[in-house]
Design an enzyme around this catalytic site. Structure first.
Site, PDB file in Angstrom:
ATOM      1  N   ARG A 255      91.324  14.529  -5.353  1.00 10.54           N
ATOM      2  CA  ARG A 255      90.621  13.672  -6.301  1.00 10.54           C
ATOM      3  C   ARG A 255      90.015  14.524  -7.397  1.00 10.54           C
ATOM      4  NH1 ARG A 255      88.034   9.185  -2.165  1.00 10.54           N
ATOM      5  NH2 ARG A 255      90.033   8.812  -1.137  1.00 10.54           N
ATOM      6  N   GLU A 342      78.773   9.197   3.827  1.00 11.96           N
ATOM      7  CA  GLU A 342      79.839   8.219   3.988  1.00 11.96           C
ATOM      8  C   GLU A 342      81.072   8.910   4.569  1.00 11.96           C
ATOM      9  OE1 GLU A 342      80.886   6.083   0.375  1.00 11.96           O
ATOM     10  OE2 GLU A 342      82.926   5.846   1.151  1.00 11.96           O
ATOM     11  N   SER A 345      85.493   4.253   4.841  1.00 11.49           N
ATOM     12  CA  SER A 345      85.422   3.075   4.007  1.00 11.49           C
ATOM     13  C   SER A 345      86.574   2.195   4.470  1.00 11.49           C
ATOM     14  CB  SER A 345      85.607   3.525   2.564  1.00 11.49           C
ATOM     15  OG  SER A 345      85.427   2.449   1.705  1.00 11.49           O
ATOM     16  N   ARG A 383      83.080  15.534   5.939  1.00 13.69           N
ATOM     17  CA  ARG A 383      81.742  14.995   6.181  1.00 13.69           C
ATOM     18  C   ARG A 383      81.491  14.764   7.660  1.00 13.69           C
ATOM     19  NH1 ARG A 383      81.599  10.744   1.149  1.00 13.69           N
ATOM     20  NH2 ARG A 383      81.781  12.332  -0.483  1.00 13.69           N
TER      21      ARG A 383
END
Length: 420
Positions: A255, A342, A345, A383
């Site tokens: 990204r 986070e 998702s 994460r």
RNA sequence: GGGGAGGUGGCUGAGUGGUCGAAAGCGCCCGCCUGCUAAGCGGGUGACGGGGGUCAACCUCGUCCGAGGGUUCGAAUCCCUCCCUUCCCGCCA
């Protein structure tokens, strides 16, 4: 994308949906163009019809008739050209209309309006000041941020030794859980995809600047395995018995993450490249919302097995994204950072992506219908890795290896602290 | 990278300028028959879009034979470009 039909019949619904999402939607322009397009279509088609019926006489046509037909053909071509321009603009605009949120999605405009629907476990308690994953990891020599930046630039990170091993163990654990217990079929997809695939998942045309573009062949580095997986059955009509189809893939994800790094991005958090285990489902339209719940459950079970405290949030309408119908985030607790990260998702798209990618199914004797697609991280590696380090740290700065990962770590129970 | 072959409906696969949306088979649907099942027999069955409509299953028109252009009154069939598949050769982890 939405069906043109749907926009024609429910323009207000579409407008409101877009507005609530905070997205522009060229509904009026679409309706206008659609009207013009249909008028031209009717004209063109009746001309064609006339042409076809007259030309059917074939060889018996007189020179005068042929000349007349030639003129008719000229008119058809002109109409067709005008119509094609309209239709190209129309299909371009259709790709810019966001999905309409499901009615169960809460109102709201920002992160603050997301709704915590449940939490699991408790934040771990320490009799010392818990350290951040970057302090822990650098002391242990399992992160090497400086050299990653040296060889690739900012926003790249690197793991070394037992750190690399631990992240790999996490990946394997996640893949095994998905394939052996939750019924997902593992896929090892290409990491470069065509422009069409990016349009299929709605990463294009609106969000091209978020992706890394490979000029050679006009391809894109996958921002997530969602892209190759969701496009797996593009332009296919699947037998209904095959549904639901569940796929899982481990891939690197790239990204561009434009914007300056800040304190929220310190550490192993927000990178140009990271790896992720992604879950993707293709289901029949009825019951796709329940499939979302079970997808979230599949993702949650990873954290439960690892014993990591987390919360599940239902995204509000303003914070859920362009293509989603409904979306949950899962945030795991990072005791050193003292905040949630986070790690997943999970979304259901209705037929929004299926229309773009043209993925359909057919029940015996029935007509083709678009599938519903879902995807969710199961989970993002960095994460999860961070939360694990911070949650399982020892006073000496070591890391206890959670039980489920030990088989993947040759039985290692603890990474000893620097002084130990 | 060089040379050959090819891309047709859910699938397999015929079809080289009009009568082809396209043979045949498979699959699927309906019915018959067989005391169940399988087999057998008969019929039906493409997608997308426009218009009409006593509006899901009916009528009608158009488009679609990898994609995009072109030739022609008329193209799945001829020409050009691109994409993809496959075979042989070369190169290479």
């Amino acid at each position: 994308m939405l069906a043109l039909n749907f926009i024609r019949e429910h323009p207000d619904l579409v407008r409101q949906g877009a507005e609530r999402k905070g997205e522009p939607a060229p509904v009026d322009e679409i309706l206008e163009l659609d009207g013009q397009h249909r008028a031209l279509l009717a004209e063109e088609e009746s001309a064609r019809s006339e042409m076809n019926s007259r030309a059917a006489r074939g060889a018996g046509l007189s020179p005068g008739e042929r000349e007349e037909l030639g003129r008719l053909k000229g008119r058809i071509q002109e109409l067709q050209q005008r119509r094609k321009q309209l239709s190209d603009r129309l299909s371009g605009l259709l790709l810019l209309v966001p999905n309409v949120p499901h009615e169960s999605v809460p109102e709201g405009v920002s992160d603050d309006d997301n709704v915590v629907v449940r939490t699991w476990g408790e934040p771990p308690q320490f009799d010392f000041e818990p350290r951040t994953h970057y302090d822990l990891g650098e002391a242990l020599g399992i992160f090497d941020f400086e050299r990653a930046v040296k060889i690739a630039g900012s926003r790249f990170a690197m793991l070394r030794g037992v750190g690399a091993r631990l992240e790999r163990a996490l990946s394997w654990f996640m893949l095994d859980l998905a394939t052996k217990e939750h019924g997902y079929l593992e896929i090892s997809p290409p990491y470069l995809v065509s422009r069409d695939c990016m349009v299929g998942t709605a990463n294009l045309p609106k969000f091209e600047e978020d992706a890394f573009h490979v000029v050679e062949g006009d391809r894109f580095l996958v921002p997530t395995a969602e892209v190759p997986l969701t496009n797996l059955y593009r332009d296919e009509i699947l037998d209904a018995e095959r549904l639901p189809i569940r796929h899982v893939a481990w891939t690197p994800c790239w990204r561009s993450e434009a914007g300056a790094p800040g304190k929220d991005t310190r550490g192993y958090i927000r990178l140009h490249q990271f790896s992720k285990v992604e879950l993707v489902k293709f289901v029949r339209p009825e019951g796709s919302l329940e499939e979302l719940e079970s997808l979230v459950g599949d993702a949650e079970s990873v954290l439960q097995r690892l014993g990591l405290h987390y919360r599940v949030r239902l995204m509000c309408v303003g914070d859920m994204g362009f293509a989603q119908w409904k979306k949950y985030d899962i945030d795991a607790w990072a005791p050193g950072l003292q905040r949630y990260l986070e790690v997943s998702s999970c979304s259901v798209f209705g037929d929004f992506q299926a229309r773009r990618a043209n993925v359909r199914f057919r029940a015996p004797g029935g007509r083709p219908e678009f599938v519903h697609t879902l995807n969710g991280s199961g989970l993002a590696l960095p994460r999860t890795f961070d939360c694990l380090l911070e949650s399982y740290q020892t006073a000496a700065g070591g890391i206890v290896v959670p039980e489920p990962l030990r088989p993947y770590m040759e039985g290692l129970e603890e990474i000893p602290g620097p002084g130990e």
